[in-house]
Design a protein around this motif. Structure first.
Motif, PDB file in Angstrom:
ATOM      1  N   VAL A 289       0.837  -1.211   0.000  1.00 42.35           N
ATOM      2  CA  VAL A 289       0.000   0.000   0.000  1.00 42.35           C
ATOM      3  C   VAL A 289       0.864   1.250   0.000  1.00 42.35           C
ATOM      4  CG1 VAL A 289      -1.585   1.379   1.400  1.00 42.35           C
ATOM      5  CG2 VAL A 289      -2.016  -1.042   1.076  1.00 42.35           C
ATOM      6  N   TYR A 290       1.782   1.323   0.945  1.00 38.74           N
ATOM      7  CA  TYR A 290       2.567   2.554   1.087  1.00 38.74           C
ATOM      8  C   TYR A 290       3.594   2.700  -0.023  1.00 38.74           C
ATOM      9  CZ  TYR A 290       0.218   3.446   5.427  1.00 38.74           C
ATOM     10  OH  TYR A 290      -0.758   3.705   6.348  1.00 38.74           O
TER      11      TYR A 290
ATOM     12  N   ALA B 296       3.162   1.571  -3.085  1.00 40.34           N
ATOM     13  CA  ALA B 296       2.373   1.940  -4.268  1.00 40.34           C
ATOM     14  C   ALA B 296       2.036   3.431  -4.249  1.00 40.34           C
ATOM     15  CB  ALA B 296       1.091   1.117  -4.321  1.00 40.34           C
ATOM     16  N   LEU B 297       1.650   3.922  -3.076  1.00 41.04           N
ATOM     17  CA  LEU B 297       1.259   5.328  -2.973  1.00 41.04           C
ATOM     18  C   LEU B 297       2.455   6.254  -3.199  1.00 41.04           C
ATOM     19  CD1 LEU B 297      -1.125   7.204  -2.278  1.00 41.04           C
ATOM     20  CD2 LEU B 297      -0.373   7.137   0.088  1.00 41.04           C
ATOM     21  N   TRP B 298       3.536   6.012  -2.508  1.00 48.16           N
ATOM     22  CA  TRP B 298       4.691   6.916  -2.577  1.00 48.16           C
ATOM     23  C   TRP B 298       5.525   6.712  -3.824  1.00 48.16           C
ATOM     24  CZ3 TRP B 298       4.831  11.208   0.096  1.00 48.16           C
ATOM     25  CH2 TRP B 298       4.037  11.289   1.234  1.00 48.16           C
TER      26      TRP B 298
ATOM     27  N   LEU C 163       4.418   6.880  -6.641  1.00 48.24           N
ATOM     28  CA  LEU C 163       3.902   7.868  -7.592  1.00 48.24           C
ATOM     29  C   LEU C 163       4.773   9.128  -7.613  1.00 48.24           C
ATOM     30  CD1 LEU C 163       0.091   7.512  -6.760  1.00 48.24           C
ATOM     31  CD2 LEU C 163       1.298   6.547  -8.709  1.00 48.24           C
ATOM     32  N   THR C 164       5.531   9.351  -6.529  1.00 53.96           N
ATOM     33  CA  THR C 164       6.420  10.517  -6.491  1.00 53.96           C
ATOM     34  C   THR C 164       7.778  10.202  -7.113  1.00 53.96           C
ATOM     35  OG1 THR C 164       7.352   9.939  -4.336  1.00 53.96           O
ATOM     36  CG2 THR C 164       5.376  11.309  -4.327  1.00 53.96           C
TER      37      THR C 164
ATOM     38  N   ILE D 206       8.165   8.260 -10.103  1.00 51.86           N
ATOM     39  CA  ILE D 206       8.038   7.733 -11.477  1.00 51.86           C
ATOM     40  C   ILE D 206       9.187   8.311 -12.300  1.00 51.86           C
ATOM     41  CG2 ILE D 206       6.569   7.715 -13.536  1.00 51.86           C
ATOM     42  CD1 ILE D 206       4.179   7.958 -11.613  1.00 51.86           C
TER      43      ILE D 206
ATOM     44  N   PHE E 175       3.404   7.587  12.767  1.00 56.03           N
ATOM     45  CA  PHE E 175       3.603   8.696  11.844  1.00 56.03           C
ATOM     46  C   PHE E 175       5.022   9.246  11.961  1.00 56.03           C
ATOM     47  CE2 PHE E 175       2.418  11.999   9.043  1.00 56.03           C
ATOM     48  CZ  PHE E 175       3.039  13.149   9.480  1.00 56.03           C
TER      49      PHE E 175
ATOM     50  N   TYR F 247       3.717   6.238   7.722  1.00 58.76           N
ATOM     51  CA  TYR F 247       2.763   6.752   6.747  1.00 58.76           C
ATOM     52  C   TYR F 247       3.444   7.588   5.681  1.00 58.76           C
ATOM     53  CZ  TYR F 247      -0.330   5.543  10.626  1.00 58.76           C
ATOM     54  OH  TYR F 247      -0.963   4.891  11.644  1.00 58.76           O
ATOM     55  N   VAL F 248       4.487   8.278   6.060  1.00 56.30           N
ATOM     56  CA  VAL F 248       5.291   9.090   5.143  1.00 56.30           C
ATOM     57  C   VAL F 248       6.743   8.686   5.366  1.00 56.30           C
ATOM     58  CG1 VAL F 248       5.977  11.430   4.491  1.00 56.30           C
ATOM     59  CG2 VAL F 248       3.676  11.024   5.377  1.00 56.30           C
TER      60      VAL F 248
ATOM     61  N   MET G  24      11.399  11.985   3.703  1.00 56.75           N
ATOM     62  CA  MET G  24      10.587  12.991   3.006  1.00 56.75           C
ATOM     63  C   MET G  24       9.998  14.021   3.969  1.00 56.75           C
ATOM     64  SD  MET G  24       8.461  11.012   0.080  1.00 56.75           S
ATOM     65  CE  MET G  24       9.193   9.873  -1.079  1.00 56.75           C
ATOM     66  N   PHE G  25      10.317  13.901   5.256  1.00 58.94           N
ATOM     67  CA  PHE G  25       9.810  14.881   6.211  1.00 58.94           C
ATOM     68  C   PHE G  25      10.394  16.255   5.911  1.00 58.94           C
ATOM     69  CE2 PHE G  25       7.523  11.890   8.230  1.00 58.94           C
ATOM     70  CZ  PHE G  25       7.927  11.332   9.436  1.00 58.94           C
ATOM     71  N   PRO G  26       9.646  17.317   6.194  1.00 63.55           N
ATOM     72  CA  PRO G  26      10.226  18.655   6.102  1.00 63.55           C
ATOM     73  C   PRO G  26      11.406  18.771   7.070  1.00 63.55           C
ATOM     74  CG  PRO G  26       7.855  18.783   6.391  1.00 63.55           C
ATOM     75  CD  PRO G  26       8.233  17.355   6.573  1.00 63.55           C
TER      76      PRO G  26
END
Lengths: 266, 260
Positions: free
Chosen positions: B35-36, B38-40, B42-43, B45, B182, B187-188, B192-194
């Protein structure tokens, strides 16, 4: 007549849940906070994602926020109304406490689904979902078409019903398989993450999976696509209603067969 | 000491008893990874390097490191305190918190067996994707993972001890789990955290639980930073252990139970 009787019973059950809510205040506050933290963390994660990619394969930030907010509508509605009750089915069957439900002159599926209402989550739902939905619509660049919104809401409602019937069917399988609770956890907890994922950005097989097998797409993805005018309302509604009919029939068969096998504690 | 080793052996044997449960948990890990990722993805590609980094990050996260930091230890402590069953443990010649840690920890260790084996196979057959930066980084990763496991278990005992004062901590525990999940980078991805968030987290032990060991595995930190990181997490372990022991003693003074 039967519907009115069950509605009265449901109101009594909600009243009992309200009294339980007043008795355990710390737990209630924490329970509401837990779900608020969950929603907030998802929103923050989404913000990080959008910072890196302002448009994610034709999905703008407002679309993703709307997707998240509708997924939260499903999550909170299921949690408030029936999820925790059906999750306890396995425990009731193993301990034999299902007997207490069977002795009552009420439909057993009804009682097992709606016995307790999570009153505390109504606050979380109000604080988390409504602002998100408003934010999603306010930040839209495309104009909002009221008819498409109504169609999206109809599909969402159908989706909520379909997912309830799926959960009811799966919880009935506990009469047949002891380990079905792990499967239910897999489907309704871990796969839950797909409810807030733009499914067209993933492999097509996942879209079919979440449309026909585990219809999470009806809870958020299709409503958003309909509101955006990207898919036709009638075919989606048709599939949703068909799934609801099939799952209604299946849940009845599973529960009937399961109760025949159930030995009870007495 | 022998009684704790015997307890560990008994707990590990439960793996053979509850095989289905363990297989499903491994399947859940794969699903979460899917899931995670697949989602991330996308950033990432058209960026194979970023994609590989993301893949390895979540494979290590859900496969090994996070598996060592789960469990219901806090809830079990709360249940024992709330039900009065803690009495029976207090009468035994064992240190109850250690018994709980062994119980929870042994399950978690067995959950990492299959992912570790898969990783070893991955290192052998797909070294360009799975191999660590070098042997030193790999050993440092293992040490940090074990330290993270210890720190996490001490922390959940602290959460469990709040039940000496507040009877029901189920939702409180969920809130803590969500926040940590988190901030650990579940989740992220943590990288990639600020910058502001990453900097703020450096003052806590949270990065050293998961994201720092993973960075070490990938060779993204130097030797000096590895040593500093190990010293930091060791210091946190000592501080949290001190808090845990004090809290347990205070809690026992507050504890009451009735019946047999």
């Amino acid at each position: 007549m039967e519907i009115r009787r069950h509605l009265k019973i449901y109101l009594l059950l909600v009243k009992a849940s309200w009294l339980a809510f007043l008795a355990h205040r710390f737990e209630v506050v924490m329970s509401s906070l837990a779900n608020l933290v969950w929603t907030t963390s998802q929103l923050i994660g989404l913000s990080f994602l959008v910072q890196r990619m302002p448009v994610l394969q034709n999905w703008t930030k407002s679309d993703l926020v709307l997707l998240l907010s509708l997924s939260q509508v499903y999550f909170y509605t299921s949690y408030i109304v029936y999820a925790s009750n059906l999750d306890d089915m396995g425990k009731r069957v193993i301990e034999g406490t299902l007997d207490f439900h069977l002795l009552k002159p009420v439909n057993v599926q009804f009682l097992n689904s709606f016995e307790k209402t999570q009153i505390s989550q109504i606050f979380s739902f109000t604080v988390a979902c409504i602002p998100l939905i408003v934010y999603a619509f306010v930040t839209r660049t495309a104009p909002v078409n009221s008819i498409l919104v109504i169609e999206g809401v109809i599909v969402l409602v159908v989706g909520l019903i379909v997912l309830y019937l799926l959960r009811l069917t799966m919880s009935g399988l506990v009469f047949f398989f002891d380990e079905i609770e792990s499967v239910n956890q897999l489907v309704f907890q871990y796969m839950n993450d797909f409810v807030r994922t733009p499914l067209d950005a993933l492999p097509k097989i996942l879209l079919y999976l979440f449309t026909f097998i585990i219809p999470y797409a009806f809870a958020s993805y299709y409503p958003v696509m309909i509101i955006n005018g990207n898919v036709n309302f009638i075919p989606i509604l048709g599939i949703g209603i068909l799934l609801a009919i099939v799952l209604y029939w299946l849940s009845g068969r599973v529960w009937k067969g399961g109760l025949k096998r159930y030995a009870g504690a007495s | 000491m022998r009684k704790y080793l015997y307890l560990l052996k008994t707990q590990l044997s439960l793996v053979a008893t509850y095989r289905f449960d363990f297989w499903w948990r491994w399947l859940n890990n794969i699903l979460q990874f899917g899931v995670y990722f697949a989602l991330w993805s996308l950033t990432a590609i058209n960026d194979p390097v970023a994609l590989k980094r993301l893949f390895l990050y979540y494979a290590l996260y859900f496969g090994i490191v996070n598996n060592l930091q789960r469990g219901q230890g806090a809830q079990k402590i709360a249940d024992a305190v709330g039900s009065g069953n803690l009495n029976s443990m207090l009468l035994k010649p064992v240190y109850y918190p250690l018994v709980e840690i062994i119980g929870t920890g042994s399950r978690l260790l067995s959950l990492t067996i299959l992912p570790v084996l898969l990783f070893v196979a991955g290192i052998v057959f797909f070294p360009s994707i799975f191999a660590p930066a070098n042997v030193l980084h790999f050993v440092a990763f293992l040490v940090l993972a074990i330290m993270g496991f210890i720190v996490w278990n001490i922390m959940i005992t602290i959460i469990g001890y709040t039940s000496f004062w507040v009877i029901e901590i189920r939702s409180f525990r969920v809130v803590i789990d969500l926040i940590f999940e988190f901030l650990k980078g579940g989740y992220v991805p943590a990288y990639m955290f600020p910058i502001a968030l990453s900097t703020a987290l450096k003052f806590t032990f949270i990065p050293y639980l998961v994201s720092f060991p993973i960075s070490v595995y990938m060779g993204e930190v130097g030797t000096t930073e590895i040593v500093t990181g190990m010293l930091t997490i060791t210091a946190w372990a000592i501080v949290l252990l001190f808090i845990s022991v004090r809290l347990y003693r205070k809690g026992l003074k507050n504890y009451e139970a009735y019946g047999n």
